[in-house]
Design a protein around this motif. Structure first.
Motif, mmCIF file in Angstrom:
data_model
loop_
_atom_site.group_PDB
_atom_site.id
_atom_site.type_symbol
_atom_site.label_atom_id
_atom_site.label_comp_id
_atom_site.label_asym_id
_atom_site.label_seq_id
_atom_site.Cartn_x
_atom_site.Cartn_y
_atom_site.Cartn_z
ATOM 1 N N SER A 47 56.518 31.987 21.742
ATOM 2 C CA SER A 47 56.568 32.482 23.122
ATOM 3 C C SER A 47 55.299 33.240 23.479
ATOM 4 C CB SER A 47 57.799 33.381 23.315
ATOM 5 O OG SER A 47 57.678 34.609 22.604
ATOM 6 N N PHE A 48 54.777 34.052 22.552
ATOM 7 C CA PHE A 48 53.512 34.742 22.793
ATOM 8 C C PHE A 48 52.346 33.757 22.824
ATOM 9 C CE2 PHE A 48 55.725 38.650 21.404
ATOM 10 C CZ PHE A 48 55.306 39.508 22.418
ATOM 11 N N PHE A 49 52.402 32.734 21.978
ATOM 12 C CA PHE A 49 51.318 31.749 21.913
ATOM 13 C C PHE A 49 51.212 30.983 23.239
ATOM 14 C CE2 PHE A 49 49.449 27.625 20.917
ATOM 15 C CZ PHE A 49 48.318 28.016 20.207
ATOM 16 N N VAL A 50 52.357 30.578 23.791
ATOM 17 C CA VAL A 50 52.351 29.856 25.071
ATOM 18 C C VAL A 50 51.827 30.769 26.186
ATOM 19 C CG1 VAL A 50 53.803 28.789 26.843
ATOM 20 C CG2 VAL A 50 54.201 28.278 24.417
ATOM 21 N N SER A 51 52.282 32.021 26.201
ATOM 22 C CA SER A 51 51.814 32.977 27.199
ATOM 23 C C SER A 51 50.300 33.169 27.115
ATOM 24 C CB SER A 51 52.519 34.322 27.016
ATOM 25 O OG SER A 51 52.079 35.266 27.972
ATOM 26 N N ASN A 52 49.799 33.266 25.894
ATOM 27 C CA ASN A 52 48.362 33.436 25.686
ATOM 28 C C ASN A 52 47.581 32.188 26.086
ATOM 29 O OD1 ASN A 52 46.201 35.125 24.824
ATOM 30 N ND2 ASN A 52 46.043 33.929 22.941
ATOM 31 N N LEU A 53 48.151 31.026 25.851
ATOM 32 C CA LEU A 53 47.497 29.764 26.203
ATOM 33 C C LEU A 53 47.364 29.637 27.724
ATOM 34 C CD1 LEU A 53 46.324 27.149 25.008
ATOM 35 C CD2 LEU A 53 48.605 26.127 25.248
ATOM 36 N N VAL A 54 48.411 30.018 28.455
ATOM 37 C CA VAL A 54 48.362 29.992 29.921
ATOM 38 C C VAL A 54 47.282 30.946 30.426
ATOM 39 C CG1 VAL A 54 49.644 30.568 32.023
ATOM 40 C CG2 VAL A 54 50.780 29.312 30.181
ATOM 41 N N LEU A 55 47.226 32.129 29.823
ATOM 42 C CA LEU A 55 46.228 33.120 30.239
ATOM 43 C C LEU A 55 44.814 32.662 29.900
ATOM 44 C CD1 LEU A 55 46.061 35.938 31.551
ATOM 45 C CD2 LEU A 55 46.042 36.912 29.249
ATOM 46 N N PHE A 56 44.651 32.018 28.753
ATOM 47 C CA PHE A 56 43.340 31.501 28.362
ATOM 48 C C PHE A 56 42.870 30.425 29.347
ATOM 49 C CE2 PHE A 56 40.631 28.453 26.091
ATOM 50 C CZ PHE A 56 39.634 29.304 25.629
ATOM 51 N N THR A 57 43.796 29.619 29.829
ATOM 52 C CA THR A 57 43.461 28.598 30.829
ATOM 53 C C THR A 57 42.948 29.250 32.108
ATOM 54 O OG1 THR A 57 45.204 27.154 29.960
ATOM 55 C CG2 THR A 57 44.356 26.645 32.160
ATOM 56 N N LEU A 58 43.593 30.346 32.520
ATOM 57 C CA LEU A 58 43.143 31.083 33.692
ATOM 58 C C LEU A 58 41.761 31.686 33.463
ATOM 59 C CD1 LEU A 58 43.590 32.293 36.492
ATOM 60 C CD2 LEU A 58 44.960 34.107 35.441
ATOM 61 N N LEU A 59 41.518 32.203 32.256
ATOM 62 C CA LEU A 59 40.204 32.765 31.918
ATOM 63 C C LEU A 59 39.121 31.693 32.003
ATOM 64 C CD1 LEU A 59 38.271 34.919 30.734
ATOM 65 C CD2 LEU A 59 39.044 34.203 28.448
ATOM 66 N N TRP A 60 39.369 30.537 31.409
ATOM 67 C CA TRP A 60 38.386 29.442 31.433
ATOM 68 C C TRP A 60 38.091 29.024 32.868
ATOM 69 C CZ3 TRP A 60 38.722 24.473 33.338
ATOM 70 C CH2 TRP A 60 37.647 23.615 33.011
ATOM 71 N N TRP A 61 39.131 28.883 33.691
ATOM 72 C CA TRP A 61 38.943 28.488 35.098
ATOM 73 C C TRP A 61 38.134 29.541 35.841
ATOM 74 C CZ3 TRP A 61 40.486 30.929 39.597
ATOM 75 C CH2 TRP A 61 40.334 30.188 40.771
ATOM 76 N N HIS A 62 38.446 30.806 35.606
ATOM 77 C CA HIS A 62 37.774 31.907 36.302
ATOM 78 C C HIS A 62 36.281 31.940 35.975
ATOM 79 C CE1 HIS A 62 37.119 35.781 38.125
ATOM 80 N NE2 HIS A 62 36.880 36.379 36.978
ATOM 81 N N LEU A 63 35.942 31.683 34.716
ATOM 82 C CA LEU A 63 34.545 31.763 34.297
ATOM 83 C C LEU A 63 33.748 30.511 34.669
ATOM 84 C CD1 LEU A 63 34.843 33.380 30.741
ATOM 85 C CD2 LEU A 63 34.135 34.489 32.867
ATOM 86 N N TYR A 64 34.366 29.353 34.611
ATOM 87 C CA TYR A 64 33.614 28.106 34.754
ATOM 88 C C TYR A 64 33.875 27.355 36.069
ATOM 89 C CZ TYR A 64 32.163 28.506 29.902
ATOM 90 O OH TYR A 64 31.601 28.944 28.723
ATOM 91 N N LYS A 65 35.004 27.619 36.723
ATOM 92 C CA LYS A 65 35.341 26.840 37.915
ATOM 93 C C LYS A 65 35.375 27.654 39.202
ATOM 94 C CE LYS A 65 35.788 22.897 35.820
ATOM 95 N NZ LYS A 65 34.857 21.791 36.113
ATOM 96 N N GLU A 66 35.692 28.927 39.113
ATOM 97 C CA GLU A 66 35.772 29.733 40.332
ATOM 98 C C GLU A 66 34.369 30.106 40.795
ATOM 99 O OE1 GLU A 66 38.569 33.147 42.267
ATOM 100 O OE2 GLU A 66 38.093 33.363 40.156
ATOM 101 N N LYS A 67 34.008 29.660 41.965
ATOM 102 C CA LYS A 67 32.651 29.873 42.481
ATOM 103 C C LYS A 67 32.514 31.226 43.182
ATOM 104 C CE LYS A 67 31.613 25.785 41.041
ATOM 105 N NZ LYS A 67 30.820 25.677 39.778
ATOM 106 N N GLU A 68 33.577 31.659 43.866
ATOM 107 C CA GLU A 68 33.526 32.934 44.570
ATOM 108 C C GLU A 68 33.607 34.109 43.605
ATOM 109 O OE1 GLU A 68 35.449 33.302 48.783
ATOM 110 O OE2 GLU A 68 36.703 31.976 47.581
ATOM 111 N N TYR A 69 32.984 35.209 44.007
ATOM 112 C CA TYR A 69 33.106 36.434 43.224
ATOM 113 C C TYR A 69 34.491 37.023 43.462
ATOM 114 C CZ TYR A 69 32.496 41.313 41.851
ATOM 115 O OH TYR A 69 32.649 42.557 41.279
ATOM 116 N N SER A 70 35.269 37.172 42.403
ATOM 117 C CA SER A 70 36.640 37.678 42.518
ATOM 118 C C SER A 70 36.943 38.627 41.362
ATOM 119 C CB SER A 70 37.643 36.514 42.525
ATOM 120 O OG SER A 70 38.965 37.006 42.597
ATOM 121 N N PRO A 71 36.639 39.922 41.529
ATOM 122 C CA PRO A 71 36.948 40.882 40.460
ATOM 123 C C PRO A 71 38.445 41.022 40.221
ATOM 124 C CG PRO A 71 36.296 42.028 42.481
ATOM 125 C CD PRO A 71 36.035 40.573 42.705
#
Length: 496
Positions: A47-71
């Motif tokens: 359950s923690f691993f799945v939660s962490n995997l979802v969050l890691f996906t958000l991190l990857w998207w934020h760093l590599y795909k999100e173009k706007e500055y969003s703190p």
């Protein structure tokens, strides 16, 4: 010249890529260490691993795909990784070694942990989906700079300075009592007066600082008012330091203010997702926990200098677990506690949200006003499990759950996504007050997400009114005064 610019751009691009790689690498290394040493039931681990995997996906998207500055997203990721992954895993390691109860005396049950992780995953999934969808469909509105408001700005600053000085005189005894007050003793004023002083009137100088900077940016270098505004700015800074310092205010309230001021004067430090993520990640996840371990180390500085291995033993032993097994990192276990509360008391069906949206109504006028969710769940732990403290945090995940169950979790996730997308417009605004209050909320988001919702919501609204609302009211009355004066002059000219 063009060659130099291109070389500079290439250098910045390399630094950006390196920063992204370091952040992803640090996230993966910490996650690998946590899960490799996490001995628990396979269902809990998964359950923690799945939660962490979802969050890691958000991190990857934020760093590599999100173009706007969003703190906002940077802070959301860091908060979830720290409070919903790192802290509970390390707490469970300590619990497994010593006893079967959390620090709040709530009994450990695999089912409660798994259900809490399911709610966290649902919240993040709907938040992420709504956020990306709204960003694609939102319509940006360009607000033209109002030259007339610039002419009124010196008068607004004088008004804010007058209010700030009045607050300084009126609250002097209160501030002195706060400086000398012991941490566990009660306040010298009631709750309503406390909120009025600390969360509204004490932040008025912050609005003055922001507007002083705005005046400098818009005024001509030859303006006669620059020296006077510089003096006013210095007074605002001194007043803010008097009202907002570690002797008077808690750290979670000081952080958003002073980080926002750094952003105001040196925006280049936080002007990209990588920079903001870097700062929040290494401050919240690396610096603060390590400093806590070092300050609580059992060996003396001389012993550590002779035998550096002693410090390493603290990290390898229970040192890390003990740091996180405190009420400072109770967010996840309070989700479990809220699930336990609902099991016995049922859902509140929106009643708990009234404590946030109607926070300004004094309890003397409304005796049946609902208590904050953190206190409600804390009292449940006291009554059911013999805990001794009720002023607990309560994350947005469990705020949604206690009100409407899983549907409440989804609704609050959507509401948060809508709020952040709306504040992105403020962050990109040419109006400095809006820009700064959006950035302030991004840093405040750590406290807001940790909860409870009533405190997080009321504290931001109070700051918003103190910084922006009072300035707007002053500007309105000054504008009306000028209009009335012009009408009076015109009427006398006609008579003459």
């Amino acid at each position: 010249m063009s060659l130099w610019v291109n070389a500079n751009d290439i250098d910045l691009n390399i630094k950006c890529k390196l920063g992204k790689a370091v952040l992803l690498g640090a996230y993966i290394v910490i996650s690998t260490f946590l899960f490799a040493n996490f001995a628990t039931e396979i269902e809990v681990w998964a359950s923690f691993f799945v939660s962490n995997l979802v969050l890691f996906t958000l991190l990857w998207w934020h760093l590599y795909k999100e173009k706007e500055y969003s703190p906002f997203i940077s802070v959301y990721i860091v908060f979830n990784f720290l409070f919903f992954i790192i802290a509970p895993i390390l707490q469970l390691r300590v619990i497994g070694n010593k006893n079967a109860d959390f620090i709040t005396n709530l009994p450990y049950t695999p089912r409660g942990i798994i259900y809490a992780n399911v709610l966290v995953v649902i919240f993040t999934t709907f938040f992420f989906g709504t956020y990306t969808l709204l960003k694609k469909t939102r319509k940006t509105r360009v607000v033209k700079h109002n030259i007339e408001s610039d002419k009124r700005l010196p008068l607004v600053l004088i008004g804010l300075l007058g209010i700030s000085l009045f607050v300084f005189i009126a609250s002097y005894d209160f501030v002195i009592s706060e400086i000398s007050r012991a941490g566990q003793t009660s306040f010298s004023v009631g709750t309503s007066a406390l909120l009025l002083w600390k969360k509204l009137l004490f932040v008025v100088p912050l609005g003055g600082i922001i507007l002083s900077v705005q005046y400098y940016k818009n005024a001509k270098s030859s303006s006669k008012n620059l020296l006077a505004i510089a003096l006013v700015l210095m007074i605002f800074v001194m007043l803010l330091l008097w009202f907002k310092n570690p002797l008077v205010e808690k750290r979670n309230a000081l952080g958003p203010i002073y980080i926002s001021i750094i952003y105001l004067f040196i925006p280049g430090i936080f002007n990209s997702n990588v920079k903001t993520m870097f700062f929040m990640f290494f401050t919240m996840i690396i610096v603060f926990p390590l400093s806590a371990i070092i300050t609580h180390v059992r060996s003396s500085l001389r012993e550590i200098f002779i035998q550096p291995r002693l410090l390493l033993d603290e990290f390898e032993g229970e040192g890390i677990g003990e740091v996180f097994n405190t009420l400072h990192y109770d967010a996840f276990i309070n989700i479990v506690a809220t699930i336990d509360y609902v099991k016995y008391e049922g859902f509140s069906y929106g009643y708990q949200l009234l404590s946030a949206f109607l926070f300004f109504v004094p309890r003397k006028i409304w005796p049946d006003k609902p208590t904050t969710t953190g206190q409600l769940v804390g009292e449940h732990l006291i009554d059911s499990y013999g805990f001794n403290f009720s002023n607990l945090s309560n994350p947005m995940v469990s705020e949604g759950y206690i009100n409407f169950g899983v549907m409440g979790v989804i609704l609050l996730a959507i509401a948060l996504a809508y709020t952040l997308v709306y504040l992105l417009t403020w962050l990109q605004s040419s109006i400095l007050l809006k820009k700064m209050m959006a950035f302030y909320f991004a840093i405040h988001l750590v406290f807001f997400l940790r909860g409870d919702f009533a405190n997080g919501f009321s504290y931001y609204v109070g700051t918003l009114v103190g910084v922006m609302g009072i300035a707007k009211i002053l500007d309105y009355f000054i504008k009306q005064g000028i209009i009335n004066q012009q009408k009076w002059k015109q009427s006398h000219i006609k008579k003459a």
